[in-house]
Design an enzyme around this catalytic site. Structure first.
Site, PDB file in Angstrom:
ATOM      1  N   SER A  67      71.541  41.931  77.459  1.00  0.00           N
ATOM      2  CA  SER A  67      70.417  41.206  78.061  1.00  0.00           C
ATOM      3  C   SER A  67      70.887  40.150  79.062  1.00  0.00           C
ATOM      4  O   SER A  67      70.082  39.609  79.815  1.00  0.00           O
ATOM      5  CB  SER A  67      69.495  40.612  76.999  1.00  0.00           C
ATOM      6  OG  SER A  67      70.152  39.580  76.345  1.00  0.00           O
TER       7      SER A  67
ATOM      8  N   ALA B 250      70.598  33.272  70.560  1.00  0.00           N
ATOM      9  CA  ALA B 250      71.582  34.124  69.889  1.00  0.00           C
ATOM     10  C   ALA B 250      71.303  35.623  70.100  1.00  0.00           C
ATOM     11  O   ALA B 250      70.140  36.005  70.208  1.00  0.00           O
ATOM     12  CB  ALA B 250      71.551  33.820  68.390  1.00  0.00           C
ATOM     13  N   PRO B 251      72.353  36.433  70.222  1.00  0.00           N
ATOM     14  CA  PRO B 251      73.782  36.074  70.092  1.00  0.00           C
ATOM     15  C   PRO B 251      74.372  35.425  71.343  1.00  0.00           C
ATOM     16  O   PRO B 251      75.474  34.900  71.293  1.00  0.00           O
ATOM     17  CB  PRO B 251      74.454  37.428  69.840  1.00  0.00           C
ATOM     18  CG  PRO B 251      73.553  38.426  70.527  1.00  0.00           C
ATOM     19  CD  PRO B 251      72.158  37.891  70.377  1.00  0.00           C
ATOM     20  N   GLY B 252      73.651  35.476  72.494  1.00  0.00           N
ATOM     21  CA  GLY B 252      74.159  34.698  73.616  1.00  0.00           C
ATOM     22  C   GLY B 252      74.295  35.425  74.946  1.00  0.00           C
ATOM     23  O   GLY B 252      75.029  34.976  75.817  1.00  0.00           O
ATOM     24  N   GLY B 253      73.548  36.527  75.107  1.00  0.00           N
ATOM     25  CA  GLY B 253      73.617  37.252  76.396  1.00  0.00           C
ATOM     26  C   GLY B 253      73.217  36.363  77.578  1.00  0.00           C
ATOM     27  O   GLY B 253      73.913  36.310  78.596  1.00  0.00           O
TER      28      GLY B 253
ATOM     29  N   ASP C   8      68.992  28.142  68.480  1.00  0.00           N
ATOM     30  CA  ASP C   8      68.644  29.365  67.737  1.00  0.00           C
ATOM     31  C   ASP C   8      69.054  29.168  66.276  1.00  0.00           C
ATOM     32  O   ASP C   8      70.084  28.562  65.997  1.00  0.00           O
ATOM     33  CB  ASP C   8      69.388  30.576  68.327  1.00  0.00           C
ATOM     34  CG  ASP C   8      68.715  31.889  67.965  1.00  0.00           C
ATOM     35  OD1 ASP C   8      68.321  32.637  68.875  1.00  0.00           O
ATOM     36  OD2 ASP C   8      68.564  32.176  66.741  1.00  0.00           O
TER      37      ASP C   8
ATOM     38  N   ASP D 284      64.638  24.685  65.446  1.00  0.00           N
ATOM     39  CA  ASP D 284      63.470  25.485  65.818  1.00  0.00           C
ATOM     40  C   ASP D 284      63.271  25.399  67.342  1.00  0.00           C
ATOM     41  O   ASP D 284      63.052  24.307  67.875  1.00  0.00           O
ATOM     42  CB  ASP D 284      62.234  24.958  65.084  1.00  0.00           C
ATOM     43  CG  ASP D 284      61.007  25.759  65.477  1.00  0.00           C
ATOM     44  OD1 ASP D 284      61.135  26.994  65.587  1.00  0.00           O
ATOM     45  OD2 ASP D 284      59.945  25.161  65.713  1.00  0.00           O
TER      46      ASP D 284
ATOM     47  N   ASP E 203      64.387  34.003  76.249  1.00  0.00           N
ATOM     48  CA  ASP E 203      64.002  35.404  76.035  1.00  0.00           C
ATOM     49  C   ASP E 203      63.402  35.497  74.636  1.00  0.00           C
ATOM     50  O   ASP E 203      63.833  36.297  73.824  1.00  0.00           O
ATOM     51  CB  ASP E 203      65.280  36.264  76.169  1.00  0.00           C
ATOM     52  CG  ASP E 203      64.977  37.746  76.130  1.00  0.00           C
ATOM     53  OD1 ASP E 203      63.820  38.124  76.348  1.00  0.00           O
ATOM     54  OD2 ASP E 203      65.908  38.533  75.871  1.00  0.00           O
TER      55      ASP E 203
ATOM     56  N   LYS F 150      56.450  39.020  76.765  1.00  0.00           N
ATOM     57  CA  LYS F 150      56.449  40.362  76.163  1.00  0.00           C
ATOM     58  C   LYS F 150      55.040  40.935  76.239  1.00  0.00           C
ATOM     59  O   LYS F 150      54.064  40.225  75.969  1.00  0.00           O
ATOM     60  CB  LYS F 150      56.899  40.303  74.699  1.00  0.00           C
ATOM     61  CG  LYS F 150      58.168  39.509  74.457  1.00  0.00           C
ATOM     62  CD  LYS F 150      59.417  40.240  74.893  1.00  0.00           C
ATOM     63  CE  LYS F 150      60.646  39.353  74.754  1.00  0.00           C
ATOM     64  NZ  LYS F 150      61.835  39.876  75.408  1.00  0.00           N
TER      65      LYS F 150
END
Ligand SMILES: C[S@@+](CC[C@H](N)C(=O)[O-])C[C@H]1O[C@@H](n2cnc3c(N)ncnc32)[C@H](O)[C@@H]1O
Length: 363
Positions: free
Chosen positions: A187, A220-223, A239, A259, A276, A305
């Site tokens: 991502s 997370a995970p950090g793209g 995250d 949060d 995202d 989304k």
């Protein structure tokens, strides 16, 4: 010219059709859109003789959400003889304005992919033939229209042109980006594409520069964080989940297991806010608007989304809500696009140009 061709993500033809129908009608160019599910394109049939050309010049491409490319159809050529496609295409191109570049393209579908090797090989002889006929400039010129050949089958193509000042600069409307193998998720390409689409290259030095502070909500995970780190920014990642260890080792990332919806920075020194998050569009819009209105960031890029049925209406509604919430700022730019790397979603960019203006010294 009466037909306008729009490229889009396969599966989003209805949205692209509704959007062009809306926008073209609003500018006084009525017509109707023809769209086949999963075809990756839409044709807008104008009622007015020269309206397709007018739309291609005047309807701002960057304001279309679901269009990857927009061009005027000059001719449709079918039953091309496979041993000589060039001659009939040259004949069809007669009368076109002198173009500065050629793109041989296909819809972004599986059938299209099968044609892409042929398209690559066909570009060179077609370019030479067009130049010999005086239909294409001898050198590539980016201030002339772009000639597009859109192959629907190996013997069937739409021939058209886009205006270089109002089109996507990318082949098939898709920027070719290379995935960094050390990125924890693909991502990161989504955010990179957003930078290419939303930020003019000549402003990268100012707006995407090293040392800037960025916040990545739901990181997370950090793209996305990786994309910012690779531009030498200092990133705060929020995250509940763990961030990629290698990314943390860079020393450029501070991770808060907090949060993402309620977290706020202690100081107003963040330039970029990116997110995202997988949430209802209305909630994402509220959070992003709050950050901008509270002057906690200067620019924001985030996704909305769209898993629902009425995706075009939902996108429009949320962008309107965003505009309303940001109205107190007095000046801001909003752009929204369904990027190549977006799936059932669109990417939104908001820019408040004030502080950049403040950086320019006054006389
Ligand atoms: C789609 S992933 C984000 C992917 C990330 N942008 C990337 O490029 O690697 C969604 C993330 O949102 C996080 N998340 C969801 N709700 C959250 C919340 N309320 N606060 C913090 N993180 C949350 C999840 O832990 C998950 O890691």
């Amino acid at each position: 010219m009466k037909q306008l061709l729009i490229y889009c993500r396969p599966g989003f033809e209805k949205e692209a059709a509704a959007e062009i129908q809306d926008k073209a009608s609003q500018m006084g160019c009525p017509g109707f859109a023809r769209a086949k599910d999963d075809s990756g394109y839409v044709i807008y049939e104008c009622f007015g003789e020269d309206d397709a050309d007018l739309i291609a010049r005047k309807l701002l491409f960057r304001e279309l959400i679901f269009a990857r490319q927009m061009l005027v159809v000059h001719a449709q050529v079918q039953d091309l003889p496979l041993d000589d496609r060039i001659a009939p295409l040259l004949e069809a191109a007669a009368g076109m304005e002198l173009c500065g570049d050629i793109r041989v393209e296909t819809p972004d579908t599986n059938d299209g992919k099968e044609l892409s090797r042929f398209c690559r090989k066909f570009t060179v002889p077609m370019r030479q033939a067009l130049r010999a006929k005086g239909l294409l400039t001898r050198q590539e010129m980016n201030n002339r229209p772009v000639l597009h050949l859109f192959f629907l089958a190996n013997n069937h193509a739409l021939l058209g042109y886009s205006y270089s000042f109002n089109n996507s600069p990318f082949h098939m409307g898709i920027p070719r980006l290379r995935f960094a193998s050390d990125s924890p998720s693909r991502s990161s390409l989504k955010l990179e594409e957003a930078f290419h689409v939303f930020i003019p290259r000549h402003e990268w030095e100012l707006r995407l520069t090293s040392g800037m502070r960025a916040v990545d909500l739901c990181a997370a995970p950090g793209g996305w964080t990786h994309q910012l780190v690779s531009r030498d920014m200092m990133v705060t990642a929020v995250d509940h989940n763990a961030m990629d260890a290698k990314l943390m080792d860079t020393g450029q990332v501070k991770h808060y297991k907090d949060d993402a919806f309620s977290w706020r920075p202690a100081r107003q020194n963040t330039y970029w806010l990116v997110s995202d998050m997988v949430e209802k569009p209305a909630r994402v819009v509220s959070i992003m608007a709050a950050w901008l209105v509270e002057e906690n960031c200067q620019e924001a890029i985030f996704n909305l989304k769209l898993p629902m049925k009425k995706r075009y209406a939902e996108a429009l509604h949320n962008l309107e809500q965003l505009k309303t919430k940001l109205a107190v700022l007095g000046g801001f730019h909003i752009q929204a696009k369904q990027l190549y790397h977006d799936r059932e979603e669109i990417t939104v960019h908001v820019y408040r140009p004030f502080k950049v203006a403040k950086l320019i010294p006054k006389d």
